[in-house]
Design an enzyme around this catalytic site. Structure first.
Site, PDB file in Angstrom:
ATOM      1  N   ILE A  66       0.870  -1.176   0.000  1.00  0.00           N
ATOM      2  CA  ILE A  66       0.000   0.000   0.000  1.00  0.00           C
ATOM      3  C   ILE A  66       0.908   1.226   0.000  1.00  0.00           C
ATOM      4  CG2 ILE A  66      -2.064  -1.037   1.028  1.00  0.00           C
ATOM      5  CD1 ILE A  66      -1.258  -0.082   3.740  1.00  0.00           C
ATOM      6  N   ASP A  67       0.380   2.348  -0.472  1.00  0.00           N
ATOM      7  CA  ASP A  67       1.200   3.548  -0.616  1.00  0.00           C
ATOM      8  C   ASP A  67       1.681   4.066   0.740  1.00  0.00           C
ATOM      9  OD1 ASP A  67       0.641   3.465  -3.334  1.00  0.00           O
ATOM     10  OD2 ASP A  67      -1.110   4.761  -3.147  1.00  0.00           O
ATOM     11  N   LYS A  68       2.724   4.872   0.687  1.00  0.00           N
ATOM     12  CA  LYS A  68       3.320   5.457   1.895  1.00  0.00           C
ATOM     13  C   LYS A  68       2.265   6.116   2.790  1.00  0.00           C
ATOM     14  CE  LYS A  68       6.424   9.312   3.046  1.00  0.00           C
ATOM     15  NZ  LYS A  68       5.681  10.565   2.842  1.00  0.00           N
ATOM     16  N   THR A  70      -1.003   5.751   2.691  1.00  0.00           N
ATOM     17  CA  THR A  70      -2.185   4.923   2.955  1.00  0.00           C
ATOM     18  C   THR A  70      -1.893   4.090   4.193  1.00  0.00           C
ATOM     19  OG1 THR A  70      -2.735   4.815   0.597  1.00  0.00           O
ATOM     20  CG2 THR A  70      -3.692   3.121   2.013  1.00  0.00           C
ATOM     21  N   ARG A 167      -6.905   5.525  -5.931  1.00  0.00           N
ATOM     22  CA  ARG A 167      -6.677   6.953  -6.140  1.00  0.00           C
ATOM     23  C   ARG A 167      -6.935   7.344  -7.598  1.00  0.00           C
ATOM     24  NH1 ARG A 167      -0.757   7.571  -3.716  1.00  0.00           N
ATOM     25  NH2 ARG A 167      -1.117   9.821  -4.021  1.00  0.00           N
TER      26      ARG A 167
END
Length: 236
Positions: A66-68, A70, A167
């Site tokens: 998962i993104d930084k 998130t 996103r």
């Protein structure tokens, strides 16, 4: 670049000899890269336990990311057998991955499916976008709450797991994520990046074949922001 174990606290939701489920905080990068050589989730995991080696030295144990900015749940493989099983479940779309997102605007439908291929943006190499030759990407969404036509709280269930999928997909339908520095508008609610939380994660245990499902509450800043919106728009 050597990846060094670092004594960084982990929020462990579940652990046994084969798998780990961690609740990743906002602001933490999942694995080392040129821009983030240390202080990542992988550095913390290496200090904590042995990990699978299938993904090489930079991504040991990492089955999905998962993104930084998130927050939320990730499954981690402690050995290669577990890694292969969990990876196959992702390919088979048999596991559960549910996210909570706060988006701009009023989504009129109560639920829907976004099916649009995602790949690197032709205009901006830092971004992903909807591109004809992109990889198949499918997101199911359901409206949880609406805030005065200004914002909508949604649950998103991933059928595929492309980079920045939620996103990009929410922006594509005209409802970018609140606080998203890459895909959202400049005039947004300030937080620690996008308001996106991996709330629910389910998979079949690689060894016991038991169906495991985990949930984790929203981060404090996310909860506070929703409560402020409820108060502003007098939602009971």
């Amino acid at each position: 670049m050597n990846v060094e174990p670092e004594d960084i606290p982990l929020d462990i939701v579940y652990e046994d000899d084969d798998v780990l489920v961690v609740n990743k905080p906002q602001g933490m990068v999942v694995h080392p890269s040129a821009g983030h050589p240390n202080h990542t989730l992988v550095n913390a995991l290496l200090f904590h336990s042995p990990l699978s080696t299938i993904n090489g030295t930079y991504r040991p144990g990492i089955v999905h990311r998962i993104d930084k900015d998130t927050s939320g749940l990730l499954m981690i493989a402690k050995n290669n057998y577990a890694h292969e099983s969990l990876s196959q479940q992702l390919k088979d779309k048999s596991n559960i991955r549910e996210y909570i997102a706060l988006v701009h605007g009023n989504i009129k439908e109560n639920s829907g499916v976004i099916n649009a291929p995602i790949g690197r943006s032709k205009k901006d190499r830092k971004k992903q976008g909807i591109v004809d030759d992109g990889k198949n990407a499918v997101t199911h969404f359901k409206v949880l709450e609406r805030f005065g036509g200004e914002y909508t709280l949604v649950s998103c269930i991933l059928e595929t797991g492309r980079t920045h999928q939620i996103r990009v997909h929410m922006k594509y339908i005209g409802h970018p994520l609140v606080g998203d520095p890459l895909y959202g508008p400049k005039n947004t609610i300030k937080g620690n990046g996008q308001f996106l939380h991996a709330k629910k994660l389910g998979f079949v245990h690689p060894v016991t074949n038991e169906q495991l499902v985990f949930e984790t509450p929203l981060p404090e800043i996310f909860e506070q922001t929703i409560n402020k919106l409820r108060n502003k728009y007098k939602i009971k």
